[in-house]
Design a protein around this motif. Structure first.
Motif, PDB file in Angstrom:
ATOM      1  N   PHE A   1       0.847  -1.192   0.000  1.00  0.00           N
ATOM      2  CA  PHE A   1       0.000   0.000   0.000  1.00  0.00           C
ATOM      3  C   PHE A   1       0.885   1.246   0.000  1.00  0.00           C
ATOM      4  O   PHE A   1       1.796   1.363   0.820  1.00  0.00           O
ATOM      5  CB  PHE A   1      -0.898   0.031   1.236  1.00  0.00           C
ATOM      6  N   ALA A   2       0.604   2.161  -0.918  1.00  0.00           N
ATOM      7  CA  ALA A   2       1.394   3.387  -1.025  1.00  0.00           C
ATOM      8  C   ALA A   2       0.622   4.622  -0.577  1.00  0.00           C
ATOM      9  O   ALA A   2       1.164   5.730  -0.604  1.00  0.00           O
ATOM     10  CB  ALA A   2       1.868   3.578  -2.461  1.00  0.00           C
ATOM     11  N   SER A   3      -0.642   4.454  -0.164  1.00  0.00           N
ATOM     12  CA  SER A   3      -1.435   5.604   0.266  1.00  0.00           C
ATOM     13  C   SER A   3      -2.552   5.163   1.203  1.00  0.00           C
ATOM     14  O   SER A   3      -3.043   4.032   1.110  1.00  0.00           O
ATOM     15  CB  SER A   3      -2.056   6.317  -0.942  1.00  0.00           C
ATOM     16  N   PRO A   4      -2.975   6.049   2.113  1.00  0.00           N
ATOM     17  CA  PRO A   4      -4.117   5.739   2.975  1.00  0.00           C
ATOM     18  C   PRO A   4      -5.393   5.472   2.178  1.00  0.00           C
ATOM     19  O   PRO A   4      -6.244   4.688   2.617  1.00  0.00           O
ATOM     20  CB  PRO A   4      -4.260   6.996   3.837  1.00  0.00           C
ATOM     21  N   SER A   5      -5.536   6.117   1.013  1.00  0.00           N
ATOM     22  CA  SER A   5      -6.744   5.929   0.195  1.00  0.00           C
ATOM     23  C   SER A   5      -6.879   4.482  -0.253  1.00  0.00           C
ATOM     24  O   SER A   5      -7.983   3.911  -0.230  1.00  0.00           O
ATOM     25  CB  SER A   5      -6.700   6.852  -1.027  1.00  0.00           C
ATOM     26  N   ALA A   6      -5.776   3.863  -0.666  1.00  0.00           N
ATOM     27  CA  ALA A   6      -5.820   2.460  -1.088  1.00  0.00           C
ATOM     28  C   ALA A   6      -6.138   1.562   0.101  1.00  0.00           C
ATOM     29  O   ALA A   6      -6.868   0.568  -0.032  1.00  0.00           O
ATOM     30  CB  ALA A   6      -4.497   2.066  -1.724  1.00  0.00           C
ATOM     31  N   VAL A   7      -5.604   1.905   1.268  1.00  0.00           N
ATOM     32  CA  VAL A   7      -5.911   1.140   2.484  1.00  0.00           C
ATOM     33  C   VAL A   7      -7.401   1.185   2.778  1.00  0.00           C
ATOM     34  O   VAL A   7      -8.031   0.167   3.112  1.00  0.00           O
ATOM     35  CB  VAL A   7      -5.118   1.692   3.689  1.00  0.00           C
ATOM     36  N   ASP A   8      -7.998   2.369   2.629  1.00  0.00           N
ATOM     37  CA  ASP A   8      -9.431   2.525   2.899  1.00  0.00           C
ATOM     38  C   ASP A   8     -10.277   1.663   1.958  1.00  0.00           C
ATOM     39  O   ASP A   8     -11.275   1.063   2.377  1.00  0.00           O
ATOM     40  CB  ASP A   8      -9.840   3.988   2.755  1.00  0.00           C
ATOM     41  N   VAL A   9      -9.899   1.610   0.687  1.00  0.00           N
ATOM     42  CA  VAL A   9     -10.649   0.795  -0.271  1.00  0.00           C
ATOM     43  C   VAL A   9     -10.573  -0.675   0.127  1.00  0.00           C
ATOM     44  O   VAL A   9     -11.580  -1.401   0.117  1.00  0.00           O
ATOM     45  CB  VAL A   9     -10.128   0.992  -1.709  1.00  0.00           C
ATOM     46  N   PHE A  10      -9.392  -1.135   0.488  1.00  0.00           N
ATOM     47  CA  PHE A  10      -9.231  -2.523   0.927  1.00  0.00           C
ATOM     48  C   PHE A  10     -10.073  -2.783   2.175  1.00  0.00           C
ATOM     49  O   PHE A  10     -10.770  -3.803   2.271  1.00  0.00           O
ATOM     50  CB  PHE A  10      -7.761  -2.819   1.211  1.00  0.00           C
ATOM     51  N   ALA A  11     -10.018  -1.854   3.118  1.00  0.00           N
ATOM     52  CA  ALA A  11     -10.756  -2.020   4.376  1.00  0.00           C
ATOM     53  C   ALA A  11     -12.262  -2.075   4.155  1.00  0.00           C
ATOM     54  O   ALA A  11     -12.972  -2.824   4.836  1.00  0.00           O
ATOM     55  CB  ALA A  11     -10.411  -0.879   5.328  1.00  0.00           C
ATOM     56  N   ASN A  12     -12.748  -1.300   3.198  1.00  0.00           N
ATOM     57  CA  ASN A  12     -14.193  -1.216   2.969  1.00  0.00           C
ATOM     58  C   ASN A  12     -14.743  -2.316   2.075  1.00  0.00           C
ATOM     59  O   ASN A  12     -15.916  -2.706   2.218  1.00  0.00           O
ATOM     60  CB  ASN A  12     -14.538   0.145   2.355  1.00  0.00           C
ATOM     61  N   HIS A  13     -13.910  -2.841   1.162  1.00  0.00           N
ATOM     62  CA  HIS A  13     -14.452  -3.739   0.139  1.00  0.00           C
ATOM     63  C   HIS A  13     -13.831  -5.143   0.104  1.00  0.00           C
ATOM     64  O   HIS A  13     -14.426  -6.051  -0.467  1.00  0.00           O
ATOM     65  CB  HIS A  13     -14.281  -3.093  -1.245  1.00  0.00           C
ATOM     66  N   VAL A  14     -12.646  -5.292   0.687  1.00  0.00           N
ATOM     67  CA  VAL A  14     -11.983  -6.601   0.652  1.00  0.00           C
ATOM     68  C   VAL A  14     -11.921  -7.235   2.040  1.00  0.00           C
ATOM     69  O   VAL A  14     -12.339  -8.383   2.243  1.00  0.00           O
ATOM     70  CB  VAL A  14     -10.556  -6.494   0.064  1.00  0.00           C
ATOM     71  N   ALA A  15     -11.426  -6.482   3.007  1.00  0.00           N
ATOM     72  CA  ALA A  15     -11.238  -7.004   4.361  1.00  0.00           C
ATOM     73  C   ALA A  15     -12.511  -7.556   5.011  1.00  0.00           C
ATOM     74  O   ALA A  15     -12.430  -8.545   5.747  1.00  0.00           O
ATOM     75  CB  ALA A  15     -10.604  -5.935   5.248  1.00  0.00           C
ATOM     76  N   PRO A  16     -13.700  -6.963   4.755  1.00  0.00           N
ATOM     77  CA  PRO A  16     -14.903  -7.547   5.369  1.00  0.00           C
ATOM     78  C   PRO A  16     -15.139  -8.999   4.948  1.00  0.00           C
ATOM     79  O   PRO A  16     -15.824  -9.747   5.660  1.00  0.00           O
ATOM     80  CB  PRO A  16     -16.026  -6.629   4.855  1.00  0.00           C
ATOM     81  N   ILE A  17     -14.598  -9.406   3.828  1.00  0.00           N
ATOM     82  CA  ILE A  17     -14.772 -10.777   3.337  1.00  0.00           C
ATOM     83  C   ILE A  17     -13.562 -11.649   3.683  1.00  0.00           C
ATOM     84  O   ILE A  17     -13.701 -12.788   4.124  1.00  0.00           O
ATOM     85  CB  ILE A  17     -15.001 -10.772   1.813  1.00  0.00           C
ATOM     86  N   THR A  18     -12.370 -11.101   3.515  1.00  0.00           N
ATOM     87  CA  THR A  18     -11.158 -11.904   3.692  1.00  0.00           C
ATOM     88  C   THR A  18     -10.530 -11.756   5.072  1.00  0.00           C
ATOM     89  O   THR A  18      -9.768 -12.621   5.516  1.00  0.00           O
ATOM     90  CB  THR A  18     -10.092 -11.504   2.664  1.00  0.00           C
ATOM     91  N   GLY A  19     -10.808 -10.636   5.748  1.00  0.00           N
ATOM     92  CA  GLY A  19     -10.050 -10.292   6.928  1.00  0.00           C
ATOM     93  C   GLY A  19      -8.703  -9.695   6.518  1.00  0.00           C
ATOM     94  O   GLY A  19      -8.391  -9.590   5.331  1.00  0.00           O
ATOM     95  N   TRP A  20      -7.898  -9.318   7.506  1.00  0.00           N
ATOM     96  CA  TRP A  20      -6.587  -8.720   7.242  1.00  0.00           C
ATOM     97  C   TRP A  20      -5.442  -9.726   7.384  1.00  0.00           C
ATOM     98  O   TRP A  20      -4.356  -9.510   6.881  1.00  0.00           O
ATOM     99  CB  TRP A  20      -6.316  -7.566   8.210  1.00  0.00           C
ATOM    100  N   ASP A  21      -5.685 -10.814   8.118  1.00  0.00           N
ATOM    101  CA  ASP A  21      -4.574 -11.681   8.503  1.00  0.00           C
ATOM    102  C   ASP A  21      -4.200 -12.740   7.479  1.00  0.00           C
ATOM    103  O   ASP A  21      -3.275 -13.512   7.689  1.00  0.00           O
ATOM    104  CB  ASP A  21      -4.874 -12.362   9.840  1.00  0.00           C
ATOM    105  N   LYS A  22      -4.890 -12.782   6.339  1.00  0.00           N
ATOM    106  CA  LYS A  22      -4.546 -13.763   5.307  1.00  0.00           C
ATOM    107  C   LYS A  22      -3.447 -13.257   4.375  1.00  0.00           C
ATOM    108  O   LYS A  22      -3.018 -13.960   3.469  1.00  0.00           O
ATOM    109  CB  LYS A  22      -5.791 -14.140   4.485  1.00  0.00           C
ATOM    110  N   ALA A  23      -3.019 -12.018   4.598  1.00  0.00           N
ATOM    111  CA  ALA A  23      -1.954 -11.431   3.767  1.00  0.00           C
ATOM    112  C   ALA A  23      -0.936 -10.742   4.663  1.00  0.00           C
ATOM    113  O   ALA A  23      -1.226 -10.403   5.815  1.00  0.00           O
ATOM    114  CB  ALA A  23      -2.540 -10.429   2.780  1.00  0.00           C
ATOM    115  N   LYS A  24       0.269 -10.546   4.141  1.00  0.00           N
ATOM    116  CA  LYS A  24       1.269  -9.716   4.786  1.00  0.00           C
ATOM    117  C   LYS A  24       1.163  -8.324   4.171  1.00  0.00           C
ATOM    118  O   LYS A  24       0.977  -8.197   2.960  1.00  0.00           O
ATOM    119  CB  LYS A  24       2.672 -10.289   4.584  1.00  0.00           C
ATOM    120  N   LEU A  25       1.280  -7.309   5.007  1.00  0.00           N
ATOM    121  CA  LEU A  25       1.032  -5.943   4.553  1.00  0.00           C
ATOM    122  C   LEU A  25       2.318  -5.127   4.553  1.00  0.00           C
ATOM    123  O   LEU A  25       3.090  -5.150   5.516  1.00  0.00           O
ATOM    124  CB  LEU A  25      -0.004  -5.271   5.452  1.00  0.00           C
ATOM    125  N   ALA A  26       2.536  -4.406   3.464  1.00  0.00           N
ATOM    126  CA  ALA A  26       3.674  -3.501   3.341  1.00  0.00           C
ATOM    127  C   ALA A  26       3.143  -2.086   3.175  1.00  0.00           C
ATOM    128  O   ALA A  26       2.168  -1.861   2.458  1.00  0.00           O
ATOM    129  CB  ALA A  26       4.545  -3.893   2.143  1.00  0.00           C
TER     130      ALA A  26
END
Length: 255
Positions: A186-211
């Motif tokens: 992730f290179a910006s807070p905006s991209a983090v927000d999109v992931f948090a709103n549209h991906v994480a509710p289904i996958t969670g955060w712990d299935k990936a390593k975050l940079a």
């Protein structure tokens, strides 16, 4: 002999496909995937010509992103202006931003030691004095750090807008669910927000390593209760890849 990123899937979530970085990841043995979660578009104003004329006479033009450089230069070209028409000096946050400016004919006179707006406001006045007229060329998501933090007049011009890019959401969900601990950059807070709103509710955060590139982006990830695995001291994509390699080597030595 295994390559440094052998067995790793690395996903870029920024606005544009960086073929250089994708090629770098592949050369190191990793699977490189571009999955933009945000997109940018130049903001067209009816008074762009008037705003460009004002930009010609300020003491400093300040750029904090390649997107800002691109949109500003597109406006210049449309109105038949070149860098020679601008009287002020140019400041840039980040080597990529500086390189983009130089490729368009500008000479960069100042860049902070850390590629962040809050470091910029600490270091910039030391080389400029305190009676300046500055113009910050920005996107609609930019914070007011420069305007609030600098001890002189800072005008702002929004030259591009950042929007959610939802076209890759389903493929990213499937990737996170099926790949073994993919590394998401992730290179910006905006991209983090999109992931948090549209991906994480289904996958969670712990299935990936975050940079994270930059402490502001890292803080946004932490805001959602997730852990940042890779956060280089230098805020560039190249430094993230080097950090991933470094940590893999350390883990390999320990095992």
């Amino acid at each position: 002999m295994l390559k440094p990123l052998e067995g790793n899937t690395v996903v870029l979530t920024g606005t544009t496909k960086s073929t250089t970085i994708l090629t770098k990841i592949q050369s190191l043995g990793g699977e490189a995937i571009s999955c933009p979660l945000i997109e940018t578009k130049e903001t067209i104003h009816r008074n762009d010509d008037e705003l460009l004329q004002k930009a010609r006479i300020v003491d400093w033009l300040i750029f904090t992103s390649q997107n800002g450089v691109r949109a500003f230069c597109d406006k210049m070209k449309r109105h038949h202006l070149t860098p020679a028409h601008f009287n002020g000096r140019v400041a840039a946050v980040g080597t990529k931003t500086a390189k983009s400016l130089e490729q368009n004919g500008f000479q960069v006179s100042f860049m902070p030691t850390v590629f962040s707006a809050d470091v910029f406001v600490k270091e910039f006045p030391a080389i400029t004095g305190d009676e300046l007229n500055c113009l910050f060329i920005k996107g609609n998501k930019a914070k007011d750090t420069l305007k609030r933090g600098l001890p002189f007049d800072v005008k702002e011009w929004t030259v591009y807008d950042t929007h959610e890019n939802l076209t890759n959401i389903q493929s990213l969900i499937e990737l996170v669910q099926t790949k073994a601990k993919p590394i998401l950059i992730f290179a910006s807070p905006s991209a983090v927000d999109v992931f948090a709103n549209h991906v994480a509710p289904i996958t969670g955060w712990d299935k990936a390593k975050l940079a994270a590139i930059g402490h502001i982006t890292a803080a946004r990830i932490a805001f959602y209760g997730a852990e940042v695995t890779y956060k280089p001291k230098v805020y560039t994509m190249e430094a993230v890849i080097e950090e991933i390699q470094r940590k893999k080597e350390i883990n390999h030595e320990r095992s």
